[in-house]
Design an enzyme around this catalytic site. Structure first.
Site, PDB file in Angstrom:
ATOM      1  N   GLU A 210       0.877  -1.180   0.000  1.00 41.74           N
ATOM      2  CA  GLU A 210       0.000   0.000   0.000  1.00 41.74           C
ATOM      3  C   GLU A 210       0.908   1.222   0.000  1.00 41.74           C
ATOM      4  OE1 GLU A 210      -3.395   0.305   0.097  1.00 41.74           O
ATOM      5  OE2 GLU A 210      -3.758  -1.844  -0.058  1.00 41.74           O
ATOM      6  N   CYS A 244      -2.319   9.653   2.362  1.00 42.79           N
ATOM      7  CA  CYS A 244      -1.831   9.085   1.100  1.00 42.79           C
ATOM      8  C   CYS A 244      -2.766   9.323  -0.068  1.00 42.79           C
ATOM      9  CB  CYS A 244      -1.575   7.603   1.277  1.00 42.79           C
ATOM     10  SG  CYS A 244      -3.014   6.746   1.909  1.00 42.79           S
TER      11      CYS A 244
HETATM   12  P1  NAD Z   1       7.989   4.684   5.230  1.00 43.81           P
HETATM   13  O1  NAD Z   1       8.047   3.851   3.999  1.00 43.81           O
HETATM   14  O2  NAD Z   1       9.101   5.582   5.528  1.00 43.81           O
HETATM   15  O3  NAD Z   1       7.790   3.769   6.517  1.00 43.81           O
HETATM   16  C1  NAD Z   1       6.804   2.742   6.584  1.00 43.81           C
HETATM   17  C2  NAD Z   1       7.318   1.639   7.487  1.00 43.81           C
HETATM   18  O4  NAD Z   1       8.528   1.099   6.946  1.00 43.81           O
HETATM   19  C3  NAD Z   1       7.628   2.091   8.915  1.00 43.81           C
HETATM   20  O5  NAD Z   1       7.121   1.118   9.817  1.00 43.81           O
HETATM   21  C4  NAD Z   1       9.163   2.148   8.939  1.00 43.81           C
HETATM   22  O6  NAD Z   1       9.681   1.793  10.187  1.00 43.81           O
HETATM   23  C5  NAD Z   1       9.579   1.121   7.903  1.00 43.81           C
HETATM   24  N1  NAD Z   1      10.826   1.498   7.216  1.00 43.81           N
HETATM   25  C6  NAD Z   1      11.258   2.756   6.941  1.00 43.81           C
HETATM   26  N2  NAD Z   1      12.429   2.711   6.271  1.00 43.81           N
HETATM   27  C7  NAD Z   1      12.742   1.404   6.127  1.00 43.81           C
HETATM   28  C8  NAD Z   1      13.833   0.710   5.522  1.00 43.81           C
HETATM   29  N3  NAD Z   1      14.825   1.358   4.935  1.00 43.81           N
HETATM   30  N4  NAD Z   1      13.808  -0.636   5.548  1.00 43.81           N
HETATM   31  C9  NAD Z   1      12.800  -1.302   6.118  1.00 43.81           C
HETATM   32  N5  NAD Z   1      11.755  -0.691   6.728  1.00 43.81           N
HETATM   33  C10 NAD Z   1      11.711   0.635   6.723  1.00 43.81           C
HETATM   34  O7  NAD Z   1       6.608   5.468   5.097  1.00 43.81           O
HETATM   35  P2  NAD Z   1       6.013   6.531   6.104  1.00 43.81           P
HETATM   36  O8  NAD Z   1       6.864   7.761   6.047  1.00 43.81           O
HETATM   37  O9  NAD Z   1       5.745   5.920   7.437  1.00 43.81           O
HETATM   38  O10 NAD Z   1       4.595   6.822   5.435  1.00 43.81           O
HETATM   39  C11 NAD Z   1       4.437   7.745   4.401  1.00 43.81           C
HETATM   40  C12 NAD Z   1       4.291   7.063   3.072  1.00 43.81           C
HETATM   41  O11 NAD Z   1       3.329   6.039   3.160  1.00 43.81           O
HETATM   42  C13 NAD Z   1       3.779   7.997   2.002  1.00 43.81           C
HETATM   43  O12 NAD Z   1       4.460   7.756   0.805  1.00 43.81           O
HETATM   44  C14 NAD Z   1       2.300   7.605   1.848  1.00 43.81           C
HETATM   45  O13 NAD Z   1       1.759   7.867   0.582  1.00 43.81           O
HETATM   46  C15 NAD Z   1       2.357   6.152   2.133  1.00 43.81           C
HETATM   47  N6  NAD Z   1       1.086   5.682   2.649  1.00 43.81           N
HETATM   48  C16 NAD Z   1       0.337   4.858   1.897  1.00 43.81           C
HETATM   49  C17 NAD Z   1      -0.890   4.440   2.363  1.00 43.81           C
HETATM   50  C18 NAD Z   1      -1.763   3.516   1.585  1.00 43.81           C
HETATM   51  O14 NAD Z   1      -2.737   3.036   2.155  1.00 43.81           O
HETATM   52  N7  NAD Z   1      -1.489   3.242   0.322  1.00 43.81           N
HETATM   53  C19 NAD Z   1      -1.331   4.853   3.614  1.00 43.81           C
HETATM   54  C20 NAD Z   1      -0.531   5.680   4.348  1.00 43.81           C
HETATM   55  C21 NAD Z   1       0.692   6.092   3.870  1.00 43.81           C
END
Ligand code: NAD
Length: 458
Positions: A210, A244
């Site tokens: 997602e 998002c």
């Molecule tokens: P992110 O990808 O930075 O983090 C998401 C998760 O991944 C967190 O639990 C984090 O700890 C983990 N993570 C971060 N970096 C990592 C790495 N290098 N290796 C492994 N795990 C890692 O995203 P975010 O900043 O928490 O959320 C924002 C993003 O999420 C935006 O791009 C938004 O569009 C998207 N989003 C999508 C939806 C959806 O339903 N499609 C919903 C909410 C947010």
């Protein structure tokens, strides 16, 4: 430190006992979860406020309210969803009855983001439990208060070999991803989505991703600008734009741009007053890193409203940018904050040229009274989901699968779709023994014409 391989082994062993599978036990677990989330509701709202000043109304409508509805629906429908479904049989198999059985994948991993840190962790978890899986949940490290309360709830309801929370940031997530899972459900950025997909590929683990994208919102000249502005201001500045599926940028028919900008200003004032910083209804930016990224988008562009920032308070006012260059920073990637670029267009070709610069987004919005124009938009562009004459509302209907396409994600969920996401649909033919038509068996000599006939007519 928590021994992650040990935790997964214990969940795998628990799954193998079959204890997650009986429907009554799944329902019992979901009912316990319901009780616990209701009991902690106030604390959840407090946690969300402490993490990024999320307004109570938004916490109720877009966090706790969603989880409660999802639980109610799943508890009500689970027996029906999980029952083997009889499907039309093939005459080629006569005599037989055909079914789809829904079986859990096994040991699953759910990784959640920070922007709706409660709801985006529990909504997939409800479906995973309903489908009979074990779950390791990794909430976001950027919302520590909410992640803590999630942990409390999970520990209260589940033994850790059924569901466990693993707190942590990149090192912990990297270790989790290094393990073998039966399913991974990830919500977050495109960048990390690729890391998850790569880790999953190593074990051919199925995933739901997602992700996000640059969501267009097109407005033609047939609309009532005040109503459009109201619906856009709500969907864009909810959660301080950190949604998002929020509209990322506006493409507006050039002749109504000026009146639309005026209507936007009026609506922003009416929603958050002239001093937004004191409004209890406007959230804060999650951290300095995101604040700095967003503040950079305000450089060298024409700001027609907002633009006030306060790094210490992680505050960025709802900001409208008039016609930024497509090469500016704000038009480079997903904004994910309270900044709204408004770009005029003259022809459909302009719309096509701009939307096509970006990867397929998570959502697309069109405001128009002309059905042919909205239908053109809906069929011309590929995006996860969206709305005609509104924003964001597609999220609240559990009958609609919520998810992206291309770079904005793989798979969808909500309601029954979540149950299906976490279930393998096993195709079963139950063959009758009272008749055994010999045509399929070798030797095939003399059977070709019969086969031709059957293939043509059955
Ligand atoms: P992110 O990808 O930075 O983090 C998401 C998760 O991944 C967190 O639990 C984090 O700890 C983990 N993570 C971060 N970096 C990592 C790495 N290098 N290796 C492994 N795990 C890692 O995203 P975010 O900043 O928490 O959320 C924002 C993003 O999420 C935006 O791009 C938004 O569009 C998207 N989003 C999508 C939806 C959806 O339903 N499609 C919903 C909410 C947010």
């Amino acid at each position: 430190m928590l021994n992650i391989p040990h935790l997964i082994n214990s969940q795998r062993a628990y799954f193998t006992t079959g204890k997650t599978k009986p429907i009554q036990l799944r329902l019992q677990a979901l009912k316990q979860l319901y009780k616990s989330v209701k009991k902690h509701e106030e604390k959840i709202h407090e946690a969300l406020f402490s993490d990024f000043k999320k307004p109570l109304y938004e916490s109720m409508s877009s966090e706790t309210g969603i989880v409660v509805r999802e639980l109610q629906l799943t508890i009500k429908q689970l027996e029906f969803w999980a029952r083997p479904k009889k499907v039309k049989g093939s005459l080629l198999n006569f005599p037989a009855r055909d079914y789809i059985y829904y079986e859990p994948y096994g040991t699953t991993l759910i990784i959640a983001p920070w922007n709706y840190p409660y709801q985006l962790a529990l909504t997939p978890l409800i479906g995973a439990i309903a489908a009979g899986n074990t779950v390791v949940l990794k909430p976001s490290e950027l919302t520590p208060a909410t992640s803590h309360i999630l942990d409390t709830i999970i520990q209260e309801v589940f033994p850790s070999d059924h569901v466990a929370v693993v707190q942590g940031a990149i090192p912990e997530t990297t270790e989790l991803l290094a393990q073998r899972w039966d399913y991974i459900f990830f919500t977050g950025s495109v960048l990390v989505g690729k890391i998850v997909a790569k880790a999953a590929a190593k074990h051919l683990t199925p995933t739901t991703l997602e992700l996000g994208g640059k969501n267009p919102c097109v407005i033609d000249d047939s609309v009532n600008v005040s109503l459009v502005a109201k619906r856009i201001v709500w969907g864009k500045f909810l959660n301080a734009g950190q949604t998002c599926i929020a509209p990322d940028y506006i493409l507006i028919e050039s002749s109504i741009k000026t009146s639309f900008l005026e209507a936007l200003k009026k609506e922003i004032k009416s929603a958050y007053s002239t001093d937004v910083k004191t409004s209890p209804d406007f959230a804060r930016i999650i951290n300095e890193k995101n604040f700095d990224r967003l503040a950079k988008m305000l450089e060298g562009v024409s700001i027609v409203m907002g633009g006030q920032t306060d790094r210490d308070a992680l505050f960025i006012a709802p900001t409208v940018i008039d016609n930024p260059s497509l090469d500016s920073f704000v038009m480079e990637d997903e904004i994910f904050g309270p900044i709204l670029p408004v770009i005029p267009y003259q022809t459909k070709a302009d719309i096509e040229r701009i939307i096509s610069r970006y990867e397929k987004p998570l959502s697309g919005y069109i405001f128009s009274r002309k059905r042919s124009f909205s239908n053109w938009f809906l069929t011309r562009f590929s995006f996860g989901g969206g709305a005609v004459n509104d924003t964001v509302i597609q999220f609240v209907n559990e009958a609609l699968p919520f998810g992206g396409v291309g770079h904005s994600g793989i798979g969808g969920y909500h309601g029954k779709h979540t149950f299906l996401t976490f279930s393998h649909a096993k195709a079963i033919v139950k063959k009758g023994n009272w008749l055994d038509i010999p045509i399929r068996y070798a030797p095939y000599k003399g059977k070709n014409n019969i086969l031709r006939f059957l293939l043509r007519w059955l």
